[in-house]
Enzyme design. Structure first.
Site, PDB file in Angstrom:
ATOM      1  N   SER A 182     -96.426  40.022 -14.201  1.00 40.51           N
ATOM      2  CA  SER A 182     -97.778  39.513 -14.450  1.00 40.51           C
ATOM      3  C   SER A 182     -98.135  39.256 -15.910  1.00 40.51           C
ATOM      4  CB  SER A 182     -98.816  40.458 -13.844  1.00 40.51           C
ATOM      5  OG  SER A 182     -98.925  40.204 -12.471  1.00 40.51           O
ATOM      6  N   SER A 208    -100.278  37.539 -12.761  1.00 40.73           N
ATOM      7  CA  SER A 208    -101.716  37.659 -12.612  1.00 40.73           C
ATOM      8  C   SER A 208    -102.503  37.585 -13.927  1.00 40.73           C
ATOM      9  CB  SER A 208    -102.063  38.971 -11.901  1.00 40.73           C
ATOM     10  OG  SER A 208    -101.674  40.080 -12.675  1.00 40.73           O
ATOM     11  N   LYS A 232    -107.679  41.679 -20.352  1.00 41.14           N
ATOM     12  CA  LYS A 232    -107.624  41.400 -18.909  1.00 41.14           C
ATOM     13  C   LYS A 232    -108.662  42.246 -18.183  1.00 41.14           C
ATOM     14  CE  LYS A 232    -104.155  41.193 -15.173  1.00 41.14           C
ATOM     15  NZ  LYS A 232    -102.731  41.434 -14.838  1.00 41.14           N
TER      16      LYS A 232
END
Lengths: 93, 473
Positions: B177, B153, B78
């Protein structure tokens, strides 16, 4: 619940330029969110008590872990404005 | 053999160790699929240009007889987890051209273990959102239906794994997330115990909530990746000491279901899949019982005070002075205003303003103070529940993946995506989402997630129960 003026004030406190055209929308959205989060009052203690914190400070020895200048070049490369290895900023006074 | 047949880290490990596939072949397979599919999905913000070099290095280490759980395994990271010398943007204009000057502990561990890092994945800007739509560089699409969001996210990480464009990925979880996108994309997502994976080098969002964790194809893979990145770190004072006793495997498990909490707001067919999951657990000898958890319905409100408060403090560091976007204003103070106004997207700005409000003198007691009391109450309530059950089960989300654009104009409806996930972050306990079943929307089969929560350091409980749901054991 939140006015346009409130948003302007918050924007000033948090040092964020918010375009005039957004102020009313942000006020509306924040109002709705604040109304929702007021729900915590149903859980909060009446006397405003808190449990003893379960947290404690964690200390570590202050030792240098890098060699002098190891990161200087990389960090300086990120500066928006510089003079040699020094960060150049606007006049403060 | 082509890499596309490989369905788990375990399988890839066996193939690499027996020489049936090389790290370069495996990596090439993933690069090929990224090239073929990511134009549509947009899971990656950047695919690294040295993937093949990393894979060759791994092959050399393998050839020399070296063993390692991640040697030659292709992973995605990420974009809020720093890798030295590479861009780390958190999907924000603010950091569009920022190059990380050091390795996060999690990335350092993976690099050392010989993992092949494929690229950095898309996300909601600074991890604020549940759909990746707040990314400054365009939304990611759900591989199961490209008209729908992958969740967020960590949506890029979830879509990369679901789309077979990475064998596994790292994400971060502040309020759901990792688990919510895992559920929406049909992959496994683990939010570990707070402090069990170092936050050093993870861009801070809500420091009392954030944790790095794995998104994988199988529960066993989540376990393997979690083992690779966890551990105490002197650079993160909140990381859990290694000598803390972990909850070990048991012969018999009891799982509690807070039914009253699931009565409203959950899609009917999704709830049916959840019930089917409970039946599967029962069939495996797990005792399932109803529990009362009256406080968790207030967890979301509590979260949406604590999180923005911490966001407003953490993001104060982005001022356009030392790194990141700089916009020149009239004077020094105006530089800050202009840089932050231009660098942060709308959702990020909204949360900073909200956080500033709940922390401001006059409102602090009414909001932040009350939220911290509520946090205590919720923690106490859940701890009491864990006296009679080993784990708590809930759906991961109230509904399957929603359409792109459906919730962008109503932040509150987007926030409600987190209703079942935030409790684990507020308390700091681990939670696992495993794909279990599907529901049909617009004639498309969409995956849904089954979530399990365990007490602190109870990851073993989650893996053991999770494997019963995924038929891994």
């Amino acid at each position: 619940m939140i006015s346009r003026t409130d948003v302007e004030k918050l924007a000033e406190l948090s040092l964020i330029a918010v375009p005039d055209s957004e102020l009313d929308d942000v006020a509306k959205e924040m109002g709705a969110i604040l109304e929702y989060v007021a729900d915590v009052n149903k859980l909060a203690g009446e006397e405003g008590e808190r449990e003893k914190p379960v947290l404690r400070n964690v200390m570590r020895d202050d030792v240098v872990t890098n060699t002098p200048g190891e990161y200087t070049k990389d960090i300086v490369a990120q500066f928006p404005d510089k003079e040699g290895d020094a960060l150049r900023v606007k006049k403060i006074l | 053999m082509a890499g596309s047949d490989v369905t788990s880290i375990q399988e890839a490990r066996a193939l690499l160790d027996t020489g049936k596939i090389s790290a370069t072949e495996l990596a090439q397979g993933y690069l090929d699929r990224i090239k073929e599919k990511d134009g549509t999905i947009h899971a990656y913000l950047e695919v690294f240009d040295d993937v093949m070099k990393q894979a060759k290095d791994a092959d050399k280490r393998l050839a020399s007889g070296e063993k390692g759980a991640f040697l030659g395994i292709p992973l995605a990271i990420k974009d809020n987890i720093l890798i030295q010398g590479r861009t780390a943007s958190a999907a924000s204009r603010m950091l569009e051209n920022y190059t990380a000057t050091y390795d996060s502990t999690a990335a350092a561990k993976l690099k050392e273990s010989g993992a092949v890092l494929l690229g950095r994945t898309n996300m909601d800007e600074f991890a604020m959102g549940s759909s990746t739509e707040t990314s400054a560089f365009g939304a990611t699409k759900n591989p199961h239906d490209t008209e729908r969001v992958p969740g967020g996210s960590s949506g890029g990480s979830a879509a990369a794994v679901a789309g077979d464009m990475a064998l596994a990925a790292l994400g971060s979880d502040t309020g759901g997330s990792i688990r919510q996108p895992a559920a929406l994309c049909g992959v496994v997502g683990l939010k570990p115990t707070y402090g069990s994976v170092s936050r050093h080098g993870l861009m801070a969002m809500g420091s009392s909530l954030d944790v790095i964790g794995p998104l994988t194809r199988t529960v066993a893979d989540a376990e393997t990746l979690f083992s690779a990145v966890r551990g105490h770190d002197r650079m993160d004072a909140t990381s859990v000491p290694d000598d803390r006793e972990r909850i070990t495997r048991k012969a018999k498990y009891t799982v509690g279901v807070p039914r009253a909490f699931l009565e409203k707001g959950v899609d009917k067919d999704l709830l049916e899949e959840f019930e089917r999951g409970l039946d599967t657990l029962t069939a495996h000898g797990v005792h399932v019982q109803d529990i009362k958890l009256s406080t968790i319905e207030h967890a979301l409100a509590t979260y949406y005070i604590i999180m923005p408060a911490e966001v407003s403090a953490n993001l104060a560091r982005f001022d356009g002075v030392r790194y990141g976007l700089h916009v020149d204003g009239r004077d020094r103070k105006d530089d800050y205003r202009e840089s932050r106004g231009a660098g942060f997207g709308r959702e990020v700005r909204r949360r900073i303003l909200l956080g500033t409000y709940v922390l401001s003198s006059g409102y602090y007691d009414a909001y932040y103070g009350k939220a911290m009391q509520a946090r205590d109450r919720i923690r106490r309530d859940v701890r009491t529940a864990f006296e009679s059950v080993d784990a708590i089960a809930m759906p991961t989300t109230p509904a399957p993946a929603f359409k792109i654009g459906e919730k962008t104009s109503d932040p509150l409806s987007m926030y409600l995506e987190d209703i079942f996930t935030v409790s684990a972050n507020i308390i700091g306990i681990p939670a696992l989402s495993v794909p279990y079943g599907t529901v049909t929307r617009d004639s498309k089969e969409l995956p849904v997630g089954f979530q399990l929560l365990a007490p602190e350091l109870g990851e073993e409980t989650l893996f053991t129960l999770g494997k019963k749901l995924t038929a891994e054991g």
